[in-house]
Design an enzyme around this catalytic site. Structure first.
Site, short mmCIF file in Angstrom:
data_model
loop_
_atom_site.label_atom_id
_atom_site.label_comp_id
_atom_site.label_asym_id
_atom_site.label_seq_id
_atom_site.Cartn_x
_atom_site.Cartn_y
_atom_site.Cartn_z
N ASP A 186 -14.00 -21.38 -0.64
CA ASP A 186 -14.67 -22.17 -1.66
C ASP A 186 -13.81 -23.43 -1.87
OD1 ASP A 186 -16.28 -22.82 -3.96
OD2 ASP A 186 -14.62 -22.10 -5.19
N ASP A 229 -13.22 -18.07 -6.38
CA ASP A 229 -12.73 -17.78 -7.73
C ASP A 229 -13.31 -16.49 -8.30
OD1 ASP A 229 -15.29 -18.41 -8.48
OD2 ASP A 229 -14.79 -20.35 -9.35
N CYS A 274 1.02 19.88 3.12
CA CYS A 274 0.98 20.22 1.68
C CYS A 274 0.04 19.27 0.96
CB CYS A 274 2.36 20.09 1.05
SG CYS A 274 3.64 21.06 1.83
N CYS A 325 5.57 18.59 3.01
CA CYS A 325 5.12 17.93 4.23
C CYS A 325 3.68 17.43 4.04
CB CYS A 325 5.20 18.86 5.44
SG CYS A 325 4.04 20.24 5.35
#
Length: 730
Positions: free
Chosen positions: A424, A622, A18, A15
């Site tokens: 850009d 870029d 855990c 679960c």
């Protein structure tokens, strides 16, 4: 000091509590810089200092908390086999538990007074608990020794108490009869609860495998075997055994297994995985090839350069895996809740037991025990733990399938809030590949001039020279030029057959004695006013031609910007290009705000200004000259081309360099956050409503006490519903 980053499979988790416990154990380990545990795919993503700790020490720390790490180097396919084996084993356990639980349920509900009924139920229930459901009791005991608790604690306590009470009443019924109480047994509750929990885990295990389908698809792109040329002979090797520098043979139709450079031969290669372009690319000597791409008709050999986890495909896979392991900010809140959830439930269950016991109703302590068992069963935190990671895994997988690589879960949450996008121009809105739109040849031009200009521009390093060479590609005649000279940023000159050519800017040619007609100047000025770049050619100082060069707008840019505007996003364009060129692109694509002649620091200042206005800003570029602006944006998006994919600055990388991926990305982030919120809402509501009903809050008014079996079924259904909701993203 060397730092190791590694994804390590975790075993023993049942679960979200855990996952929190394992994460804490790792985080407290000496030398660990960061640790994230993903309950959805049972892995830990750990970063540690090699000098201070080791994988073995981390494993020991996790084992001391009742869990384990699979630290041995293991291939993905081997790990999948282990997971499939575990899933098959769980399915078998569930099937056998179901076959035994069915008669127990029928006897307990309808034929409880049949001869030896209690003994038959005991005989059938015992293997369900001690064999098919033993994992819950083993794990609960391991945790109890460390004063910890999780979902297994709730299951073990609820079914264990029901089983022990029922076993006592089966073998010693006289004890309660002497006190005037009927010795009820609840074997059917223990058996059916364990069956439903096992069924829920089996369905959950199968559904979670679906969230990684896209990742498996990416992994499947790399062949397991390849042909290596050694001493002129073909040798079959596993891909994992190949070292850089080895010569690999690729036959028609084969997938390319590693990254490298073509040594001999040529062929067309389908690189749509990386570029999104459907047309194959011609690869010849010295050209780069990438793992996962598909060879077409020809054969060639290439030298392996990047192998193993260094290949471009492996980097994509690692990036997706790291993203799936990351946690959204909202998940951190869920983890805090999960860490106190199980102890709180144990407290509520105990309080429930005593309130019933002292309530004075008939069979008060018996009813108290049943209510306590029901609270322990219904309060499973699995749905809570699965709510966020399953949605993130499904979203990351879907993104990878679409060519959208999202760095982490936090980026998903950021994407939902974006209201302003800065683009850009070059390489983002436009192709980033200047092309000759039109060539204007004057009366003194001939075919020899075309051949000469092609020869001169082939030697030039200026970006626009490539466009002219490409435009003149059909000129076959090759000419030997002399006296080549370059004036950086202005132009080039050379001679052939006593004819002197100059190619460059208008200003440079005029400075060097250019002769021209006023009408030609007027025409060229008009083109420049429209945003075109012009390259002029003189022949013995007389104007002979000029080329109109533009960076064409991508075919998809206009549609993408329309889609973004429809989503309510404000679009800005920044470029280092001159105003006329920027104006032309803005007009073509419908961009409302633009700035030209922007240097990198100007772009960064512009982003700061937008953020100061209270806008949530995404920046797409870029990733090189835009890196400062990208790092300042709330969400940074890199347009990836080939080996540019692994740009560290970007939180999102678009593999296909297509602007249409941006609205898809933002739509994916919005849908993912919506799904996470739905999952969390239902997980919390389930517990908020379920626990009081299980405790018996409806009993005083309606005489209703929830059956533990129904609680077990509802708990299993809650986990499956959360995972299924997440899978809608796919």
């Amino acid at each position: 000091m060397s730092t190791i980053k590694k994804e390590i499979p975790v075993t023993g988790m049942s679960c979200s509590a855990c996952a929190v416990a394992v994460e804490k154990a790792l985080a407290k380990s000496k030398g660990v810089k960061s640790a994230t545990v993903n309950y959805a795919n049972h892995t830990a993503f750990v970063e540690w200092e090699e000098a201070e700790t080791s994988a073995e020490m981390l494993q020991e720390n996790v084992r001391s908390n009742g869990y384990d790490l699979m630290i041995e180097e293991i291939q993905q396919e081997e790990l999948e086999k282990i997971q499939i084996k575990a899933h098959q084993k769980l399915k078998r356990k569930t099937l056998y538990a179901g076959l035994l639980a069915l008669p127990v349920f029928l006897i307990g509900m309808f034929w409880m007074h049949m001869p030896f009924g209690n003994y038959i139920m005991w005989a059938l229930t015992t293997p369900i608990l001690l064999v098919f459901g033993s994992q819950f009791f083993i794990q609960a005991w391991k945790l109890a020794k460390n004063f910890q608790s999780n979902m297994d604690t709730l299951v073990a306590l609820s079914t264990g108490i029901a089983y022990l009470y029922s076993s006592f009443n089966t073998f010693f019924p006289q004890f309660l009869i002497d006190k005037g109480l009927e010795p009820h047994v609840y074997f059917e509750a223990a058996a059916v609860i364990l069956f439903f929990i096992l069924l829920g885990k089996t369905l959950e295990s199968g559904a979670k495998a679906g969230t990684s389908a896209a990742l498996k698809k990416l992994m499947g792109l790399q062949p397991q075997e390849l042909t290596v040329i050694e001493n002129g002979k073909s040798v079959l090797k596993r891909t994992t055994e190949v070292k850089p520098g080895e010569l690999i043979l690729i036959k028609p139709g084969q997938k390319i297994p590693l990254d490298g450079k073509v040594k001999e031969g040529k062929s067309y290669v389908d690189e749509s995985l990386l570029t999104g372009e459907p047309l194959p690319v011609l690869k010849s000597i010295e050209d780069k090839v990438f793992a996962g791409t598909i060879n077409q008709e020809g054969s060639f050999t290439f030298i392996a350069e990047e192998v193993g986890k260094e290949t471009l495909l492996s980097q994509i896979i690692e990036r997706v895996k790291a993203a799936q392991a990351s946690k959204a900010p909202i998940q951190k809140l869920v983890d805090k809740v999960a860490s106190v959830f199980v102890p709180s439930v144990l407290g509520i269950a105990l309080v429930t037991f005593f309130i019933w016991g002292f309530s004075g109703v008939d069979d008060a302590w018996l009813r108290g025990m049943l209510a306590m068992i029901t609270v322990l069963v219904i309060a499973c935190p699995c749905a809570l733990g699965l709510a966020t990671p399953t949605a993130i895994m499904a979203a990351m997988g879907k993104g990878a399938e679409m060519g959208i690589l999202i760095k982490d879960a936090e980026s998903l949450e950021k994407g939902r809030k974006i209201n302003t996008l800065v683009l850009d121009k070059t390489g983002t809105i436009t192709e980033g590949n200047p092309q000759v739109v039109e060539a204007y040849f004057l009366d003194n031009w001939n075919n020899k001039d075309s051949a000469s200009i092609k020869a001169i521009e082939t030697k030039s390093e200026h970006p626009l020279a490539k466009a002219i060479v490409f435009y003149l590609k059909d000129v076959i005649e090759e000419i030997e030029i002399k006296d080549f000279k370059s004036d950086t940023g202005k132009g080039v000159s050379a001679s052939w057959n006593n004819i002197h050519y100059k190619i460059g800017t208008w200003t440079w040619l005029v400075e060097n004695g250019l002769q021209y007609q006023e009408s030609t100047l007027a025409e060229s000025e008009k083109l420049m006013a429209d945003g075109a770049s012009l390259v002029f050619v003189s022949k013995n100082d007389t104007l002979a031609a000029y080329f109109q060069i533009s960076d064409p707008v991508k075919k998809t840019s206009l549609e993408a910007i329309k889609a973004l505007k429809k989503m309510g996003i404000e679009i800005h364009m920044l470029t280092g290009d001159h105003k006329n060129a920027a104006q032309r692109v803005a007009a073509q694509t419908g961009v409302d705000f633009f700035k030209s002649s922007m240097l990198p620091h100007d772009k960064a200042a512009y982003i700061k200004e937008l953020k100061a206005q209270g806008k949530t800003v995404a920046m797409a570029g870029d990733g090189i000259n835009d890196s400062e602006a990208l790092s300042l944006a709330d969400l940074s998006i890199a347009m990836g081309k080939g080996s540019d994919i692994a740009m560290e600055v970007a939180e999102v990388t678009l593999v296909h360099s297509d602007l249409q991926q941006i609205p898809k990305t933002l739509e994916l982030t919005r849908k993912t956050v919506k799904i996470i919120r739905q999952n969390l809402f239902w997980a919390f509501i389930y517990n908020i409503i379920g626990i009081p009903i299980a405790a018996g809050i409806l009993y005083p008014a309606f005489g209703f006490l929830l059956n533990p079996m129904i609680a077990g079924a509802a708990m299993a259904l809650s986990s499956v519903s959360v995972v299924s909701n997440s899978l809608r993203l796919r």
